[in-house]
Structure formats: structure tokens, C-alpha cells
Design a protein around this motif. Structure first.
Motif, PDB file in Angstrom:
ATOM      1  N   PRO A 142     -51.679   5.250  40.835  1.00  0.00           N
ATOM      2  CA  PRO A 142     -53.014   4.709  40.731  1.00  0.00           C
ATOM      3  C   PRO A 142     -53.868   5.135  39.727  1.00  0.00           C
ATOM      4  O   PRO A 142     -53.837   6.415  39.337  1.00  0.00           O
ATOM      5  N   HIS A 201     -56.958  -2.041  41.202  1.00  0.00           N
ATOM      6  CA  HIS A 201     -56.475  -2.481  42.245  1.00  0.00           C
ATOM      7  C   HIS A 201     -54.930  -2.549  42.208  1.00  0.00           C
ATOM      8  O   HIS A 201     -54.103  -2.276  43.338  1.00  0.00           O
ATOM      9  N   HIS A 202     -54.412  -3.135  41.011  1.00  0.00           N
ATOM     10  CA  HIS A 202     -52.668  -3.442  41.094  1.00  0.00           C
ATOM     11  C   HIS A 202     -52.055  -2.024  40.839  1.00  0.00           C
ATOM     12  O   HIS A 202     -50.914  -2.246  41.439  1.00  0.00           O
ATOM     13  N   THR A 203     -52.794  -1.057  40.679  1.00  0.00           N
ATOM     14  CA  THR A 203     -51.727   0.206  40.784  1.00  0.00           C
ATOM     15  C   THR A 203     -52.103   1.184  42.002  1.00  0.00           C
ATOM     16  O   THR A 203     -51.567   2.184  42.162  1.00  0.00           O
ATOM     17  N   THR A 204     -52.854   0.586  43.014  1.00  0.00           N
ATOM     18  CA  THR A 204     -53.156   1.469  44.243  1.00  0.00           C
ATOM     19  C   THR A 204     -51.826   1.641  44.884  1.00  0.00           C
ATOM     20  O   THR A 204     -52.086   2.834  45.383  1.00  0.00           O
ATOM     21  N   ALA A 205     -51.005   0.855  44.869  1.00  0.00           N
ATOM     22  CA  ALA A 205     -49.528   1.258  45.730  1.00  0.00           C
ATOM     23  C   ALA A 205     -48.552   2.015  44.571  1.00  0.00           C
ATOM     24  O   ALA A 205     -47.461   2.079  45.447  1.00  0.00           O
TER      25      ALA A 205
END
Lengths: 417, 417
Positions: free
Chosen positions: A212, A328-332
Motif C-alpha cells: 500500500p 487506492h489501487h495499492t490498498t489491497a
């Protein structure tokens, strides 16, 4: 920041897309020669593959421009990006002592063929323009449910198809697909009748990541921007998109402009995202102005005829910046790679002539546009050439993106022949 | 087809996953050595990179196994695939005259570390299991709207994140994400509380294509199959998936089994897709039996404890075959590449013990399972190891996939630290 003067006169013209302040990165070829890396300057391209071979550019141990894409530089990260930009600036600036060595490495842009400037690792498309989301939501779900409940809390996006990405100038074949209007019992397999464009910007991930990122962290990973047209078959989309999102509707082609405009070139044109309608969660909050003031224009030219301007808007209209999208793209926890391409989502302004798709401009086909030629358009017709253009306006110069265009070819008679 | 006998005894055992009939393709390393291409046989791995270097395998002008992935062979197409399989069979079959040369190239599987067997070009996940789609649809939208209107007409799919794909054995970190339950006013950013598995098969595209494929055409492009676990954060998914589909809910990890089982090995186990509930459009109709009879099993082992079988089902339960999925995937003209991975969608059978996800098994958490250890599970807990296994049962032998497993790690305390 004023115009930076180059010893190449064409770069100093007020309406030139590619002054010394810009220095965007592309891949070009001349005649039958192999594609090479180049930097646009005025009406010329500096052959940086040759400049590196000749020792004029020598930044790291390994060659960065031996292969015809910019991913190797992207991987190196911001310090090398800055060193490269400084070096190219030194070679091309007024008074450069290396002018004699550099001049033979300039290739006329007019005679060059442009290619994809980078290997697209993966492609993600967002839906992060407020006016577009509202307009489309109105048409698909009615004004009460126009904006999905999650929309103001995160940049909604979906994974697209990287193999669909092509460079400006590539012709786009009208796709076949499953279509079903509400009054039909079952779908039919037919050429799309509601083929459309979407005016977007594409942000390109440079340095890879593996976990993230904050918004500030994400910002540091972004390498540069291109214009992007997310060609969309609205009739395929309407039938397929529930419940898992667009798939074949967006798979035909995604055109990008050939020149990667760097963050450094755009820095003087920073702009704030709009005021938040609801407070964002901390990890998505802006860390300084995340957008840019970039004027955008869309024109449509019917086959063999003059273009009509369909829309004029600005990248400032986005609700979420590319850094917020990447965060947001990396949150998971998904790793991001050099060459990941993030489409901004369609950029529409608040008024009708600022809308970034024919779906919105013709309100789903209910209000056809009249072109300057007198013809009507609800969606794209075969032979139409659709062109995006964009630039940031400086004081006496501009940072241009060039154009992103594509011509619609007739659907195959038998797609399986 | 009976067991094909190898001179390697362990390959001839009735319960061995890797008899001579199988010959699946993987990438392995031993100790600190660089990863190499290998073929599983009995309890050993044939080092095909070494076999090629020594001239025992010599199919095309360029080396096919110099790089630690199988994409180069995939690109070559069916004729070379068949020639390679015939050659490896000749090296390993009972009575082979080359046994003396081959024996030194066998590496014990027990001491090898497995890696991703191919470079994942792009990853697409489908939603093409009838019982799973109905079960999930019931929970998300109620029984009346369980199956979306388009579902019986095409294999619904979405583009996934290729960078999320990892090999079996890779630990999976519980993701953070935006969560919002219906009774909350606004979302919160928290570790997922409803982290789940999905039992799937992955089909791997071999030969590239550049336009629409028929089902028969698509079939010819498929190289082989793996087991696939599409790890899913159900709480992230519920909040994000409207209107553009799953995004961060599926971005954490996608585990695949390390051995690519070829179409050739599976050929004797062909099975029909179920009877159609509505007639498919011509371009999606089956061209012969498109599925395989592959028994699948899911086990869950809490940290340090014995595994419990959660589910037993069969790949025959799919409504759409991989060839139908690939045909649909190409309808709009998107190029496909060697190494494109297509997840089948979750494979659930008609009864409760055949369900392929905890979401279904615990009915959204309302009916927790009791494990053999006495513990309850609605979703995965930290330390749980989830393992998929699968094989096709022949007469006195089996075509095994090995296993696909992952252990859940505790979420990061601060994801941005």
C-alpha cells in the motif's frame, strides 16, 4: 516559469507543443529502420538511443535506451529521471556547447512514424470524473441513483485489457458483440451500433511498488501522462456490465498519444482537486494540489471532411487525482510495475459543450449533435476520425501532448472468417 | 487409455499425481541455483533446461527453455507442443534407450522450490459456474435476481490483476480496504474481516491471437490448466463492486498450482458442459465436450492443526468451458498473448458440501462451519492454510495437479509504515 529557450528555433514558437520546457518521451522510426527512443523538441525528435550510443547520455551502468520503450528509465526512479531531463535540457538549450554533436541526432518529426512509447504492463481504467459519473449514472440508473454510494469515498476503477492499448494513428475496427435492447427477448451477435470515445488522461507508473502507498507515496511513483481514448461500445456495455463491470465493451482498443509528458514538465501547472463533498478517509486525502490545468479538446472529422470540435474541457475537472487513484489501487497489496497505465476516467465539465463522450453529448442518442458539415452524430460512424488534443498554457509557451487520434473502420463482414 | 509405464518406478504408482501420462510443466530451483524449467515425473523433476543444453531436446532453432518460464514453448503452437511431449515421453518411457543420459537430469521434487511456471501476460477471471453464480446472486441480490439476465447467454468475466498471481506456497497477507456495512454512515479503512478463497481452474493461453476466435479456434489456443485460488475480500467487494465490478477485493493474491497440466494429458477425461437452459448464440456453442472430469477438493488447516475437508466438487460443474470463455474474450477484437490466464470462476456443485467458497459454505457467515478440530469458520482466520487439490482419475493411474495452497498472514499493523 518562462519559456526555456532552445538553439532549435522551432522549439521557441509560442504555439509549439514541444518547447524545451516540455521534452516528452516517445518511440519513433523512420522508413524501415527499427524503432528507437526519442525526445520531442520543436518540430524535431532527438534520437536518444543514438545519443546514448555516442556517449552523450551516460547515466547508469546499463544502457537505458537500447530497447524501443521507456520502461528501463521508468524503473530507475525519480533521481535518474531528473538527471536525464537535466542532461537533455543541457544538450538542447540555447548556448549549449554540444550543439554540434547533437544537431546530427535530430530527426524531422514530420517523417517519423510513432509507436507505443512504453510496454504497457497492466492497464486500469477509473471512473473518477464527477460530471461524467453523474451523467452516465443518470442515463443508466436515473438521477436519484446516478452517483453510486461508494463514489464520493473512493476512485472507482476496474482492470482493463493492456493488449488493447495502441498508439495514436492506429485505425480502430468497429467490434462485434452481444447486443440486446430491453424490448428484445434474447441477444444477437452484431457489430456495435453505439461505438463511442471517452476523453481521458493516462497516468503512467514508473517506479514499481509492492504494498500500500499513501497519496504522497503514490505521487512519487508516477512517471508522466498521455492523452487516452477509451473506445467504448455502449450497446455491448449495457448488456454485459452487470454484475462484474465492463469487459468486451472496452476491449477493442485504447488509444494513447505517442508522447509521455513528464511530471516535471507539468509541475508549473498544478491544480487542486475540487472541494470534497464528503470527507475522504485519511489515506486518500490530497497531499497538495494533485491535478493539472490542462486544456483538452475533442474533434470529429467525418471521412474526408473537415473536423468539428465536439468538446472542450480541462483535466482540472477530475474529482480524484492520479496519485489518489494509484494509492487506492495499492490498498489491497497488489504490486505495481513500471509501465502500468491508469486511465483517469472520462473528463467532462459541468456544461454540455464540456462533455467527454458522445454518450453524454447526445444524451444516449436522444439529442444527436449536428456537425459543422451538417451531418448528425449520436455515436461514431465508419470513417470518422476522432482526435483528442491537450496542452497546459504557460506564459508565452505551452506544454503540449500532441494528439491522440483514431479512424473507425467498418466492422468485419464475418468476424470468424 | 491405460497407464503408460516409465522406467522411473515412482511414476507408476496408482496414486502418483505425475505418471508418464501426465508430464506437467513447472519451474523449479534447488538451493541457491537459478530457477529452471522442469517436467514432473513420479517423485522427480526432469530438468528440461539441462536436457535442452545437452542436446537431448532439440525441437526448434532457438532454445525454448533458456529462460525460467514456459512462454517460449507456448508461443510455438500445437505442433511443437506435441513434438515436445512425444520427445519427453520417449526419454522417460519404460525401455527408453536414453535412460542412462536422462537419469542424471532428474532432481528430487522433495528438495525443489517451485516458482510461477509462466509469465502471466494478463489475467481474466470468469463467473461461469452455475451453482456459484446462483448462490452468490441469492446473497447479494435475492433469489429472484440471483442470476443476472445476461448470465445464460455469455460467460461473464472481468479483467483481473496479473501482478496478483503467485505460486502455491506463497503466504497471503490479509488486506486492508474500505469496508462499510449497510448500518454505517460512512466507510472505514480496516483489515478485511471476510477474507475468502475461491476454488477455480485456470486455463492458460498458448498461441497468440489477434481477432475473434470461434470456440473450436479458441480450443486450439489453450495450452493447459492449473488449479487457481482467487482469494477474495468479501467485505471490500460488497462495498466497491457496483457499478464497475470487483477491484481491490481481488487484488491481494491469486494463487496457482505450480504444474501446468497439458490439454494432451487431460484429453481422455473430456466431459460435456451441462445442457443449455437457453440456446446459446452460434459463436458460443460447444464444439464437442469442452470440460474435463477433474475431481477437486478443498481443505483448511488452522495454524498447526490437522486439515478439514471443506468441499469436494468437479470441474464438470462449469456452465461454460475455457474455450467458450476464450472465444467470448476475443469477440471485440482484443489480442490474446501466450501466458494469458483465464480463471474459470468458482466451481461449486449443486449441494452444500460441493461449494467452492466460504461465502457459500457459511452462507455469508450466517451458517458457520465446524471444522474437525471443533473450531468454527465463516471466513478465513490468520494462520489458516487453505489448500486446493485436483486430479482426473484414469484406470489405475491419475492425472494430478498437485496442490495449490496459501497461508493467511496477519494484516499489517500500519499498511503505510
Amino acid at each position: 516559469m518562462p519559456l526555456m529557450k532552445s538553439w532549435l528555433d522551432s522549439a521557441n514558437a509560442e504555439t509549439c507543443d514541444f518547447p524545451l520546457n516540455n521534452l516528452p518521451y516517445g518511440v519513433f522510426s523512420v522508413g524501415e529502420d527499427e524503432p528507437r527512443c526519442g525526445v520531442a523538441i520543436g518540430d524535431m525528435i532527438l534520437d536518444v538511443t543514438a545519443a546514448e550510443e555516442e556517449g552523450l547520455i551516460d547515466l547508469v551502468d546499463e544502457p537505458l535506451f537500447a530497447a524501443p520503450y521507456w520502461n528501463d528509465l521508468m524503473e530507475e526512479g525519480p533521481a535518474v529521471w531528473a538527471a536525464f531531463r537535466a542532461r537533455v535540457t543541457a544538450l538542447l538549450e540555447e548556448g549549449s556547447e554540444e550543439r554540434e554533436k547533437v544537431a546530427p541526432l535530430l530527426v524531422p518529426m514530420a517523417g517519423a512514424q510513432m509507436h507505443l512509447p512504453f510496454v504497457v504492463s497492466e492497464y486500469t481504467d477509473f471512473y473518477a470524473g464527477r460530471h461524467h459519473a453523474y451523467n452516465v449514472g443518470c442515463m443508466f440508473r436515473g438521477p436519484e441513483n446516478a452517483l453510486p454510494p461508494n463514489w464520493l469515498h473512493m476512485p472507482i476503477g476496474y482492470n482493463g485489457r493492456a493488449s488493447s492499448v495502441c498508439v495514436s494513428g492506429t485505425a480502430v475496427r468497429r467490434p462485434w458483440g452481444q447486443l440486446k435492447s430491453p424490448d428484445q427477448d434474447r441477444p444477437a451477435f452484431l457489430p456495435s451500433r453505439r461505438f463511442d470515445f471517452e476523453l481521458e488522461m493516462g497516468a503512467i507508473v514508473g517506479t514499481p511498488s509492492d504494498g500500500p502507498l499513501t497519496v504522497a507515496g503514490a505521487e512519487a511513483h508516477i512517471f508522466g501522462y498521455v492523452l487516452l481514448n477509451d473506445w467504448s461500445a455502449r450497446d455491448i456495455q449495457a448488456w454485459e456490465y452487470q454484475p462484474l463491470g465492463p469487459f468486451q465493451a472496452k476491449a477493442t482498443a485504447t488509444s494513447i498519444s505517442p508522447w509521455i509528458v513528464t511530471k516535471a514538465a507539468l509541475e508549473p501547472f498544478r491544480a487542486d482537486t475540487p472541494e470534497r463533498e464528503v470527507e475522504l478517509l485519511d489515506h486518500l486525502k490530497d497531499d497538495g494540489p494533485g491535478l493539472y490545468d490542462i486544456s483538452l479538446e475533442v474533434t470529429l472529422a467525418p471521412d474526408g471532411k473537415a473536423p468539428t470540435t465536439l468538446s472542450r474541457t480541462n483535466y482540472r475537472e477530475m474529482y480524484y487525482s492520479a496519485a489518489q487513484q494509484l494509492a487506492h489501487h495499492t490498498t489491497a497489496g497488489s504490486p505495481m510495475h513500471a509501465g502500468d497505465l491508469l486511465g483517469s476516467g472520462t473528463i467532462s465539465g459541468p456544461t454540455k459543450p464540456e462533455r467527454g463522450s458522445l454518450l453524454e453529448l447526445s444524451w444516449g442518442g436522444k439529442e444527436p449533435l449536428t456537425l459543422d458539415t451538417g451531418e448528425e452524430r449520436s455515436f461514431l460512424q465508419d470513417g470518422d476520425t476522432l482526435t483528442l488534443a491537450g496542452h497546459a498554457q504557460g506564459d508565452g509557451y505551452r506544454i503540449g501532448f500532441g494528439t491522440c487520434s483514431g479512424t473507425i473502420l467498418t466492422a468485419l463482414e464475418d468476424p470468424f472468417a
